[in-house]
Design a protein around this motif. Structure first.
Motif, mmCIF file in Angstrom:
data_model
loop_
_atom_site.group_PDB
_atom_site.id
_atom_site.type_symbol
_atom_site.label_atom_id
_atom_site.label_comp_id
_atom_site.label_asym_id
_atom_site.label_seq_id
_atom_site.Cartn_x
_atom_site.Cartn_y
_atom_site.Cartn_z
ATOM 1 N N VAL A 229 -3.496 5.653 -2.946
ATOM 2 C CA VAL A 229 -4.085 4.473 -2.120
ATOM 3 C C VAL A 229 -4.082 4.396 -0.621
ATOM 4 O O VAL A 229 -2.782 5.299 0.140
ATOM 5 C CB VAL A 229 -3.242 3.558 -2.715
ATOM 6 C CG1 VAL A 229 -3.915 1.752 -2.158
ATOM 7 C CG2 VAL A 229 -3.790 2.699 -3.933
ATOM 8 N N THR B 121 -7.121 -4.677 0.748
ATOM 9 C CA THR B 121 -6.873 -3.563 0.164
ATOM 10 C C THR B 121 -6.823 -3.078 -0.832
ATOM 11 O O THR B 121 -7.885 -4.851 -1.157
ATOM 12 C CB THR B 121 -4.697 -4.633 0.381
ATOM 13 O OG1 THR B 121 -4.886 -5.494 0.054
ATOM 14 C CG2 THR B 121 -4.728 -4.332 1.790
ATOM 15 N N VAL B 122 -6.839 -2.501 -1.141
ATOM 16 C CA VAL B 122 -6.437 -2.431 -3.108
ATOM 17 C C VAL B 122 -6.589 -3.849 -4.123
ATOM 18 O O VAL B 122 -7.273 -3.760 -4.853
ATOM 19 C CB VAL B 122 -5.808 -1.498 -3.585
ATOM 20 C CG1 VAL B 122 -6.073 -1.255 -5.069
ATOM 21 C CG2 VAL B 122 -6.435 0.315 -3.002
ATOM 22 N N ARG C 172 2.940 1.817 -3.332
ATOM 23 C CA ARG C 172 1.903 2.676 -4.376
ATOM 24 C C ARG C 172 1.254 3.539 -4.041
ATOM 25 O O ARG C 172 1.479 4.657 -5.157
ATOM 26 C CB ARG C 172 0.304 1.345 -4.614
ATOM 27 C CG ARG C 172 0.249 -0.181 -5.185
ATOM 28 C CD ARG C 172 -0.963 -0.041 -5.032
ATOM 29 N NE ARG C 172 -1.106 -1.182 -5.732
ATOM 30 C CZ ARG C 172 -1.467 -2.034 -7.074
ATOM 31 N NH1 ARG C 172 -1.255 -0.722 -8.030
ATOM 32 N NH2 ARG C 172 -1.416 -2.752 -7.639
ATOM 33 N N ASN C 173 1.183 4.225 -3.191
ATOM 34 C CA ASN C 173 0.621 5.220 -2.923
ATOM 35 C C ASN C 173 2.044 6.736 -3.073
ATOM 36 O O ASN C 173 1.989 7.406 -3.556
ATOM 37 C CB ASN C 173 0.574 5.279 -0.940
ATOM 38 C CG ASN C 173 -0.243 6.928 -0.761
ATOM 39 O OD1 ASN C 173 0.769 7.347 0.043
ATOM 40 N ND2 ASN C 173 -0.735 7.811 -1.398
ATOM 41 N N ASP D 245 -3.986 -0.147 6.363
ATOM 42 C CA ASP D 245 -3.968 -1.377 5.670
ATOM 43 C C ASP D 245 -4.118 -1.824 7.133
ATOM 44 O O ASP D 245 -5.051 -2.997 7.132
ATOM 45 C CB ASP D 245 -2.583 -2.023 4.942
ATOM 46 C CG ASP D 245 -1.009 -2.067 5.894
ATOM 47 O OD1 ASP D 245 -0.978 -1.701 6.341
ATOM 48 O OD2 ASP D 245 -1.813 -4.017 6.394
ATOM 49 N N GLU E 84 -0.488 6.805 -6.112
ATOM 50 C CA GLU E 84 -1.628 6.360 -6.843
ATOM 51 C C GLU E 84 -2.753 6.918 -4.778
ATOM 52 O O GLU E 84 -1.525 7.109 -3.919
ATOM 53 C CB GLU E 84 -1.939 4.857 -6.901
ATOM 54 C CG GLU E 84 -0.574 4.119 -8.358
ATOM 55 C CD GLU E 84 -1.692 2.197 -8.146
ATOM 56 O OE1 GLU E 84 -2.326 2.395 -7.691
ATOM 57 O OE2 GLU E 84 -1.406 2.306 -8.675
ATOM 58 N N ALA F 46 -12.686 1.351 -1.144
ATOM 59 C CA ALA F 46 -11.525 1.978 -0.558
ATOM 60 C C ALA F 46 -11.972 2.465 0.872
ATOM 61 O O ALA F 46 -10.836 3.626 1.230
ATOM 62 C CB ALA F 46 -11.244 3.226 -1.489
ATOM 63 N N ALA G 162 1.204 -1.442 -0.333
ATOM 64 C CA ALA G 162 -0.343 -0.042 -0.145
ATOM 65 C C ALA G 162 0.549 1.286 0.355
ATOM 66 O O ALA G 162 0.414 2.260 -0.722
ATOM 67 C CB ALA G 162 -1.095 -0.136 0.946
#
Length: 488
Positions: free
Chosen positions: A254, A264-265, A246-247, A258, A252, A435, A243
């Motif tokens: 996200v 999670t995504v 990604r962020n 978590d 992203e 989300a 996570a």
């Protein structure tokens, strides 16, 4: 700093584009969103030094502000300014006074003079100021209330001397963040530049990694090989590591929280398949329903346990419009896009009528064998009335959203998802709902569903949890073999 320390600075094309856009005529605010390590702070610090020296603005007694969540965070940008000053000719360096005590300041004595100072995210510390340039560093990480207060104070002060603001950051974790709103709905006089790849791609996809990290291809920050290697490490570790990657590195939106999210995504994306690969509607169907109250969303999820197929739809009242709801909920035009994709509809004036809405769900089922409907026990009376009006004659199973029923349903849903027993076509409605869905945990380790933010809409996620959990219970129940009749 770094491997190229001591060499002349050479700007990359994306840096030139931001400088041209942010300093263009008629622009008051320049917004840049890009992955970590792409020299956004160094670029803005260079602009700040130019403003201090009167290169961009020759007003006398110029005032430049570098604002950050706290003093330590702002020291990074301050350090870049000092480093650039130390790279100037010695005669030019003598015109600067650098203060590193309680206050971090750089004062310039030539060309009308100017002062660059660092402030934390406390709105009171800027009241009365008149900055000619303000740099808001890592805006997405600021505390909501204090950060908004500081931003408002800075922007109101810029108008006194026709100043500009640079708002730079990696992506915020959600659409409700103020930095996200600058990107999604920029006011007039704003230049925005966002390096964010499309949602749903693998974390180690090189093309999208370079989209979020354009400096990698030009020798700035991490190399493409390092980014791919880090992505694969994050995939292997999963959870918060993935996570955060990604962020921060893929830029992203996200959430990195978590440990309390429902899924999670990446865990949810594992269930998405192409529409052509979706399992058929075969066997009994479980309908999970989250009946909305006044002005809120009603959502339903159809789940076929035998094949694992999952479908979800949502409905809002017609007033206010989907566009207005999106603005109020901090998601911009997302509801309108869901409507265009056929995932979200409107019914009724100010509330969704339960009876006609349930009848419309039966039509969506299109002859499917409805085994049961699952819903919230606290809406018992409304469900009974709605089912009578819709003419439904199927069993209704009452479930609570508290610790007891909620913990069991969440665990069954997660187990089905992780075991590959949930297959769904790409759905913006479900992506958005999951989300915003988190779980609250009691001292005994039980979970219950909750919103990550007050304006979040998790109705579709709640309906999916109810449907899948009941489907798993039915699938696990032993088959009953009817005893052969015995004739006397």
């Amino acid at each position: 700093e770094g491997q190229l320390a001591g060499q002349p600075v050479k700007l990359a094309e994306y840096q030139k584009r931001f400088i041209r856009g942010a300093l263009a005529d008629g622009i008051m605010v320049g917004v840049l969103s890009i992955g970590r390590g792409n020299a956004k702070t160094a670029t803005s610090a260079g602009i700040g030094l130019g403003a201090l020296m009167g290169v961009w603005d020759d007003q006398p007694k110029r005032e430049i502000i570098i604002a950050a969540r706290n003093r330590d965070q702002a020291k990074t940008a301050f350090g870049f300014v000092v480093g650039f000053v130390q790279g100037l000719p010695e005669a030019e360096q003598e015109l600067f006074t650098i203060r590193r005590g309680y206050k971090l300041e750089v004062e310039y004595s030539a060309n009308g003079g100017g002062l660059l100072r660092v402030i934390p995210a406390d709105g009171k510390s800027i009241l009365g100021g008149a900055p000619t340039l303000a740099i808001l560093d890592e805006r997405a990480a600021w505390e909501r209330d204090k950060g908004d207060a500081l931003e408002n104070a800075i922007l109101s002060g810029l108008g006194k001397r026709n100043g500009r603001a640079l708002i730079i950051s990696t992506s915020a974790p959600d659409d409700a963040n103020t930095f996200s709103k600058w990107l999604d709905d920029p006011p007039p006089g704003t230049y925005r530049q966002e390096h964010r790849p499309p949602f749903g791609l693998p974390a180690d996809d090189l093309e999208s990694l370079l989209e979020a990290n354009p400096g990698a291809a030009e020798g700035i920050g991490a190399s493409p090989e390092w980014l791919v290697a880090q992505a694969r490490r994050a995939i292997a570790r999963g959870g918060s590591a993935l996570a955060s990657f990604r962020n921060l590195n893929r830029n992203e939106r996200v959430s990195t929280e978590d440990r309390s999210v429902l899924v999670t995504v990446d865990e949810w994306l594992s269930a998405e398949v192409a529409p052509d690969d979706l399992p058929e509607r075969a066997g009994p169907c479980v309908l999970g329903v989250d009946l909305g109250g006044s002005r809120s969303m009603s959502a339903a999820a159809f789940y076929w346990p035998d094949t694992g197929r999952l479908e979800a739809v949502g409905t809002f009242p017609a007033f206010p419009s989907l566009q207005d709801r999106g603005e109020a909920d901090g998601v911009s035009g997302r509801y309108v896009e869901m409507n265009e994709r056929g995932e979200l509809s409107t019914m009724g004036e100010n509330t969704v009528p339960p009876g006609p809405w349930l009848a419309s769900l039966v039509k969506l089922a299109d002859g499917a064998n409805l085994a049961c409907i699952v819903g919230d026990r606290f809406r018992h009376a409304e469900f009974v009335e709605a089912m009578n009006k819709a003419g439904l004659r199927v069993p209704f199973i009452w479930r609570g959203f508290g610790w007891k029923d909620g913990s069991e349903d969440i665990e069954r849903f997660r187990r089905a998802l992780f075991d590959g027993e949930v297959k769904v076509a790409p759905s913006m409605l479900l992506r958005s709902a999951f989300a915003d869905a988190i779980t609250l945990v009691d001292p005994a380790g039980n979970h219950k569903l909750a919103k990550a933010r007050s304006l979040g809409r998790i109705d579709a996620a709640a309906a999916a949890v109810l449907a899948v959990a009941e489907g798993m219970r039915r699938k696990a129940a032993p088959a009953r073999n009817a005893r052969a009749p015995v004739w006397a």
